[in-house]
Design a protein around this motif. Structure first.
Motif, PDB file in Angstrom:
ATOM      1  N   PRO A 254       0.829  -1.213   0.000  1.00 28.26           N
ATOM      2  CA  PRO A 254       0.000   0.000   0.000  1.00 28.26           C
ATOM      3  C   PRO A 254       0.861   1.261   0.000  1.00 28.26           C
ATOM      4  O   PRO A 254       1.826   1.371   0.749  1.00 28.26           O
ATOM      5  CB  PRO A 254      -0.804  -0.136   1.299  1.00 28.26           C
ATOM      6  CG  PRO A 254      -0.016  -1.079   2.155  1.00 28.26           C
ATOM      7  CD  PRO A 254       0.649  -2.020   1.217  1.00 28.26           C
ATOM      8  N   GLY A 255       0.509   2.178  -0.892  1.00 25.21           N
ATOM      9  CA  GLY A 255       1.225   3.446  -0.968  1.00 25.21           C
ATOM     10  C   GLY A 255       2.476   3.426  -1.818  1.00 25.21           C
ATOM     11  O   GLY A 255       3.065   4.484  -2.068  1.00 25.21           O
ATOM     12  N   LEU A 256       2.891   2.255  -2.289  1.00 25.59           N
ATOM     13  CA  LEU A 256       4.134   2.165  -3.048  1.00 25.59           C
ATOM     14  C   LEU A 256       4.049   2.913  -4.370  1.00 25.59           C
ATOM     15  O   LEU A 256       4.947   3.689  -4.706  1.00 25.59           O
ATOM     16  CB  LEU A 256       4.490   0.697  -3.314  1.00 25.59           C
ATOM     17  CG  LEU A 256       5.704   0.462  -4.216  1.00 25.59           C
ATOM     18  CD1 LEU A 256       6.966   1.045  -3.595  1.00 25.59           C
ATOM     19  CD2 LEU A 256       5.887  -1.030  -4.518  1.00 25.59           C
ATOM     20  N   ARG A 257       2.999   2.694  -5.140  1.00 25.27           N
ATOM     21  CA  ARG A 257       2.904   3.334  -6.441  1.00 25.27           C
ATOM     22  C   ARG A 257       2.863   4.854  -6.300  1.00 25.27           C
ATOM     23  O   ARG A 257       3.464   5.584  -7.085  1.00 25.27           O
ATOM     24  CB  ARG A 257       1.676   2.833  -7.211  1.00 25.27           C
ATOM     25  CG  ARG A 257       1.769   1.360  -7.581  1.00 25.27           C
ATOM     26  CD  ARG A 257       0.584   0.899  -8.432  1.00 25.27           C
ATOM     27  NE  ARG A 257       0.665   1.395  -9.793  1.00 25.27           N
ATOM     28  CZ  ARG A 257      -0.175   2.279 -10.328  1.00 25.27           C
ATOM     29  NH1 ARG A 257      -1.194   2.760  -9.610  1.00 25.27           N
ATOM     30  NH2 ARG A 257      -0.045   2.679 -11.568  1.00 25.27           N
ATOM     31  N   ALA A 258       2.149   5.343  -5.291  1.00 24.49           N
ATOM     32  CA  ALA A 258       2.107   6.787  -5.061  1.00 24.49           C
ATOM     33  C   ALA A 258       3.491   7.310  -4.670  1.00 24.49           C
ATOM     34  O   ALA A 258       3.918   8.387  -5.109  1.00 24.49           O
ATOM     35  CB  ALA A 258       1.080   7.108  -3.970  1.00 24.49           C
ATOM     36  N   MET A 259       4.222   6.557  -3.855  1.00 29.30           N
ATOM     37  CA  MET A 259       5.563   6.970  -3.447  1.00 29.30           C
ATOM     38  C   MET A 259       6.477   7.134  -4.638  1.00 29.30           C
ATOM     39  O   MET A 259       7.325   8.025  -4.687  1.00 29.30           O
ATOM     40  CB  MET A 259       6.134   5.922  -2.485  1.00 29.30           C
ATOM     41  CG  MET A 259       7.574   6.181  -2.038  1.00 29.30           C
ATOM     42  SD  MET A 259       7.740   7.656  -1.015  1.00 29.30           S
ATOM     43  CE  MET A 259       6.997   7.050   0.507  1.00 29.30           C
ATOM     44  N   LEU A 260       6.295   6.286  -5.657  1.00 41.60           N
ATOM     45  CA  LEU A 260       7.140   6.313  -6.846  1.00 41.60           C
ATOM     46  C   LEU A 260       6.606   7.242  -7.931  1.00 41.60           C
ATOM     47  O   LEU A 260       7.238   7.377  -8.987  1.00 41.60           O
ATOM     48  CB  LEU A 260       7.288   4.901  -7.416  1.00 41.60           C
ATOM     49  CG  LEU A 260       7.921   3.867  -6.471  1.00 41.60           C
ATOM     50  CD1 LEU A 260       7.896   2.483  -7.112  1.00 41.60           C
ATOM     51  CD2 LEU A 260       9.337   4.257  -6.096  1.00 41.60           C
ATOM     52  N   GLY A 261       5.459   7.855  -7.688  1.00 43.95           N
ATOM     53  CA  GLY A 261       4.910   8.808  -8.651  1.00 43.95           C
ATOM     54  C   GLY A 261       3.960   8.206  -9.661  1.00 43.95           C
ATOM     55  O   GLY A 261       3.666   8.824 -10.688  1.00 43.95           O
ATOM     56  N   TYR A 262       3.432   7.013  -9.369  1.00 38.80           N
ATOM     57  CA  TYR A 262       2.457   6.381 -10.251  1.00 38.80           C
ATOM     58  C   TYR A 262       1.063   6.503  -9.643  1.00 38.80           C
ATOM     59  O   TYR A 262       0.896   6.519  -8.431  1.00 38.80           O
ATOM     60  CB  TYR A 262       2.767   4.895 -10.432  1.00 38.80           C
ATOM     61  CG  TYR A 262       4.085   4.611 -11.110  1.00 38.80           C
ATOM     62  CD1 TYR A 262       4.221   4.740 -12.489  1.00 38.80           C
ATOM     63  CD2 TYR A 262       5.196   4.232 -10.368  1.00 38.80           C
ATOM     64  CE1 TYR A 262       5.425   4.489 -13.112  1.00 38.80           C
ATOM     65  CE2 TYR A 262       6.414   3.967 -10.983  1.00 38.80           C
ATOM     66  CZ  TYR A 262       6.529   4.103 -12.365  1.00 38.80           C
ATOM     67  OH  TYR A 262       7.728   3.851 -12.965  1.00 38.80           O
ATOM     68  N   GLY A 263       0.057   6.537 -10.522  1.00 37.71           N
ATOM     69  CA  GLY A 263      -1.314   6.521 -10.034  1.00 37.71           C
ATOM     70  C   GLY A 263      -1.768   7.849  -9.459  1.00 37.71           C
ATOM     71  O   GLY A 263      -1.027   8.817  -9.375  1.00 37.71           O
TER      72      GLY A 263
END
Length: 263
Positions: A254-263
């Motif tokens: 959870p939160g990984l894609r947002a951390m990397l700038g995706y989604g």
């Protein structure tokens, strides 16, 4: 997770193409780090087109288990560009102090598919060989790529945590695979000029006038032994991650894609 791994790879011929260009020497060492299966060869080969051959560290692909054997890559005498999948840990942090570092990531949704194609291919020999050739249902293979397999293969969360997120220290330059691909498709545009100037600048490299030709050569997929079309695979892997597995990625990290700038 510590099982021996064997990858069948053919050497590229990029060193021959490099001889056509005048190379400015590196003034600082740079390490190209990446989440495995995120376009490592693409980034490496683009950067190689701007670095003198004698300043390219080809002795090995640097990872935590062999780091102690390759500290010379970071010593700066002379400066060199090296590459690998180096986990974040205290020996890694010490070794890379004062070294420029670029970390390459990929959208976790697409990464699951790329990892599955690689694990199912003949080119990869290691843990989970028993799932090849259709021995496991493809949905279960995708889930294994997300959650890993006990004592055989790490989970998506572990890989992204220690290969990418933990390196976010303010000095490391993070680049997304999808951004490289997007700018390669519009290489003649102003945006591509700015993007590659920033990427190469993070490596300590000034953009020469012939940068586009160099990037085109370095990004040619024929130089990547692990590109999708070069993998021998008799199991069909979807082009897009099914919605169920997307939800599983979001549950597992959870939160990984947002951390990397995706989604």
């Amino acid at each position: 997770m510590n099982q021996p791994v064997r990858i069948k790879m053919k050497a590229d011929t990029l060193h021959e193409d490099m001889q056509r260009f005048a190379m400015a020497p590196l003034k600082e060492s740079v390490f190209l780090n990446s989440v495995p299966k995120s376009g490592t060869h693409l980034l490496r080969n683009i950067v190689r087109m701007f670095v003198p051959a004698e300043q390219q560290y080809h002795r090995d692909f640097i990872q935590l288990p062999n780091l102690h054997l390759h500290l010379a890559a970071f010593a700066g005498q002379p400066p060199a560009v090296s590459w690998g999948h180096l986990l974040f840990a205290d020996p890694s942090a010490v070794a890379l102090k004062g070294v420029r570092q670029v970390v390459l990531v990929r959208d976790p949704y697409d990464w699951v598919l790329a990892r599955a194609r690689f694990y199912l291919s003949e080119e990869f020999q290691g843990s989970l060989n028993n799932i090849k050739g259709g021995a496991a249902a493809i949905d279960d293979v995708l889930n294994l790529m997300i959650f890993g397999s006990f004592q055989k293969a790490p989970s998506l969360l572990d890989i992204y945590t220690f290969n990418a997120v933990a390196w976010m220290n303010g000095a490391t330059f993070m680049v997304r695979y999808e951004d490289i691909v997007r700018h390669l498709k519009a290489l003649d545009g102003i945006a591509a000029n700015a993007f590659f100037a920033e990427l190469l600048g993070a490596c300590g490299i000034d953009l020469p006038a012939d940068w586009r030709e160099r990037v085109r050569i370095g990004s040619d997929r024929k130089h990547s032994a692990t590109a999708r079309e070069h993998l021998s695979n008799d199991v069909a892997v979807p082009d897009d991650l099914p919605e169920r597995q997307k939800r599983l990625v979001d549950f597992a990290a959870p939160g990984l894609r947002a951390m990397l700038g995706y989604g």
